[in-house]
Design a protein around this motif. Structure first.
Motif, PDB file in Angstrom:
ATOM      1  N   SER A   1       0.889  -1.201   0.050  1.00  0.00           N
ATOM      2  CA  SER A   1       0.029   0.019  -0.010  1.00  0.00           C
ATOM      3  C   SER A   1       0.780   1.112  -0.039  1.00  0.00           C
ATOM      4  CB  SER A   1      -0.931  -0.098   1.332  1.00  0.00           C
ATOM      5  OG  SER A   1      -1.641  -1.197   1.116  1.00  0.00           O
ATOM      6  N   MET A   2       1.883   1.084   0.826  1.00  0.00           N
ATOM      7  CA  MET A   2       2.590   2.339   0.604  1.00  0.00           C
ATOM      8  C   MET A   2       3.492   2.693  -0.737  1.00  0.00           C
ATOM      9  SD  MET A   2       4.481   1.685   4.438  1.00  0.00           S
ATOM     10  CE  MET A   2       5.752   2.897   4.155  1.00  0.00           C
ATOM     11  N   MET A   3       4.010   1.522  -1.471  1.00  0.00           N
ATOM     12  CA  MET A   3       4.196   1.536  -2.626  1.00  0.00           C
ATOM     13  C   MET A   3       3.420   2.392  -3.543  1.00  0.00           C
ATOM     14  SD  MET A   3       6.559  -1.923  -3.155  1.00  0.00           S
ATOM     15  CE  MET A   3       7.880  -2.141  -1.923  1.00  0.00           C
TER      16      MET A   3
ATOM     17  N   PHE B   1       3.782   5.920  -5.750  1.00  0.00           N
ATOM     18  CA  PHE B   1       3.681   5.899  -7.373  1.00  0.00           C
ATOM     19  C   PHE B   1       2.752   7.362  -7.419  1.00  0.00           C
ATOM     20  CE2 PHE B   1       4.608   1.290  -7.441  1.00  0.00           C
ATOM     21  CZ  PHE B   1       6.134   1.421  -7.278  1.00  0.00           C
ATOM     22  N   PHE B   2       1.668   7.649  -6.521  1.00  0.00           N
ATOM     23  CA  PHE B   2       0.906   8.650  -7.112  1.00  0.00           C
ATOM     24  C   PHE B   2       1.369   9.941  -6.237  1.00  0.00           C
ATOM     25  CE2 PHE B   2      -1.513   5.006  -7.994  1.00  0.00           C
ATOM     26  CZ  PHE B   2      -1.916   5.165  -9.186  1.00  0.00           C
ATOM     27  N   ALA B   3       2.620  10.001  -6.053  1.00  0.00           N
ATOM     28  CA  ALA B   3       3.073  11.175  -5.179  1.00  0.00           C
ATOM     29  C   ALA B   3       2.629  12.495  -5.514  1.00  0.00           C
ATOM     30  CB  ALA B   3       4.531  11.013  -5.069  1.00  0.00           C
ATOM     31  N   GLU B   4       2.680  12.660  -7.018  1.00  0.00           N
ATOM     32  CA  GLU B   4       2.357  13.897  -7.693  1.00  0.00           C
ATOM     33  C   GLU B   4       1.003  14.528  -7.295  1.00  0.00           C
ATOM     34  OE1 GLU B   4       5.865  12.355  -9.587  1.00  0.00           O
ATOM     35  OE2 GLU B   4       3.871  11.599  -9.242  1.00  0.00           O
TER      36      GLU B   4
ATOM     37  N   ARG C   1       9.512   6.626  -2.537  1.00  0.00           N
ATOM     38  CA  ARG C   1       9.529   5.938  -3.817  1.00  0.00           C
ATOM     39  C   ARG C   1      10.676   5.682  -4.659  1.00  0.00           C
ATOM     40  NH1 ARG C   1       6.083   9.394  -8.281  1.00  0.00           N
ATOM     41  NH2 ARG C   1       7.643  10.631  -8.244  1.00  0.00           N
ATOM     42  N   LEU C   2      11.613   6.801  -4.632  1.00  0.00           N
ATOM     43  CA  LEU C   2      13.086   6.721  -5.276  1.00  0.00           C
ATOM     44  C   LEU C   2      13.876   5.536  -4.727  1.00  0.00           C
ATOM     45  CD1 LEU C   2      14.960   7.781  -7.117  1.00  0.00           C
ATOM     46  CD2 LEU C   2      15.971   9.237  -5.294  1.00  0.00           C
TER      47      LEU C   2
END
Length: 367
Positions: free
Chosen positions: A54-56, A60-63, A166-167
């Motif tokens: 879930s964290m990943m 991935f939708f950080a923007e 994310r990175l």
């Protein structure tokens, strides 16, 4: 005339067989079902997989979570999506043809004058956004404006953690993937052919493993400013050795099994035998090792960033956040935020690795 069968098929008199598709259901093989049951039985690993997954997905939708651009906005009756498209300032009545800076008071006044509106993400800062309107000296303590405070250049810590997470995950997955390909290839070649190939391969691996890896990486990264691709290739030069011993041992054990000898007797090529008959057995031990290899990849990147020999400062990095915490002892939220993010992420990955190990353990079964 037609006769029915137990499987749902119908045999007609003219020899055709009609299958009732509604009777067909996809099912895993019994061995796969047993492994899945073993993994679910390890509650700590099972729930850790859901949490880290879930964290990943969220990262991935950080923007859409942390950004200095509105998610959607209106201006003079038209709808704009600044997160997905680039609009010049002149599109809103400004004088510049460069991309609009939506946090600028000038741009906001232009949009307001055009009966506009803006819908901001929950965190209205990106990882590289410098807040020019902080209330005090930087690093600024946590507040309603900055949930985890700011760093020493007024960048939002929460946004940097989301993007840095994310990175780290993507870099770790890429390094683990390519390291696995190289390590499995080298280990499989040594274990399958044995003899002189294994002897030479082992000496090369031992010499390469004896190099002072950290010092070599520091020397090489000091010669140029590494980007993610260059750093990935550099770490791949040393990270592939982790799987060689495991895969080599499995291939040495399996290469003389009866079904392998039978495949040789039938004239199968060595590559086909390695790929189709030996590798599936070796993958059991390899898969149990992968979560821990991913853990090591993330730790290596964080260590280099902490020492200042990793990614450039323009990239969001958990290691760089820890370094800022070390340099700013009076701002404990910097070090604590980076530490707890890494601790939670690595702990969850270790628990997932334990669950995978239990899933592939042939001695373990769910009763």
């Amino acid at each position: 005339m037609a006769e029915g069968s137990r499987s749902g098929s119908v045999q007609t008199t003219d020899g055709y067989v009609v299958v009732d598709d509604s009777k067909l259901r996809f099912q895993f093989a019994p061995l796969t079902r047993r492994r899945l049951a073993n993994f679910k039985a390890n509650k700590r690993g099972y729930f850790s997989l859901w949490i880290i997954g879930s964290m990943m997905v969220l990262s991935f939708f950080a923007e859409l979570i942390a950004n200095d651009k509105p998610l959607v906005m209106g201006f003079e009756g038209e709808v704009y999506f600044p997160v997905f498209m680039t609009y010049p300032e002149s599109a809103f009545g400004g004088v510049f043809e460069t991309e609009a800076v939506y946090r600028s008071t000038t741009v906001q006044n232009l949009i307001t004058a055009g009966d506009g509106w803006m819908l901001w993400p929950p965190i209205p800062f990106s990882y590289d956004t410098i807040d020019l309107h902080t209330e005090g000296a930087v690093p600024e303590a946590p507040s309603r404006r900055h949930w985890l405070g700011t760093d020493d250049v007024a960048r939002d810590v929460t946004a940097r953690i989301i993007y840095g997470f994310r990175l780290s995950v993507l870099f770790g997955l890429a390094l683990t993937f390519f390291s696995s390909i190289v390590g499995i290839t080298v280990g499989a070649t040594q274990g399958y052919f044995g003899g002189l190939v294994d002897l030479i391969g082992q000496r090369v691996v031992e010499i390469w493993a004896g190099l002072p890896t950290l010092f070599v990486i520091i020397i090489l990264t000091s010669l140029f400013e590494p980007n993610p691709i260059a750093l990935l290739v550099l770490l791949l030069l040393f990270n592939w050795m982790a799987l060689v011993a495991v895969v080599r041992a499995e291939f040495l054990r399996t290469r003389n099994f009866d079904y392998v000898n039978a495949a040789r007797a039938l004239g199968e090529k060595d590559f086909i035998i390695m790929w189709r008959y030996v590798l599936p057995n070796a993958m059991v031990a390899t898969l149990t090792f992968l979560p821990f290899l991913l853990n090591g990849s993330i730790t290596t990147l964080t260590s280099l960033d902490f020492l200042g020999f990793g990614l450039p400062a323009s990239y969001p990095s958990l290691g760089e956040l820890l370094a800022q915490g070390k340099a700013n002892i009076h701002a404990p939220w910097l070090g604590l935020s980076g530490f707890f993010t890494l601790a939670v992420m690595l702990t969850l990955l270790v628990f997932v690795g334990e669950g995978v190990r239990d899933a592939f353990d042939p001695r373990r079964s769910v009763t």
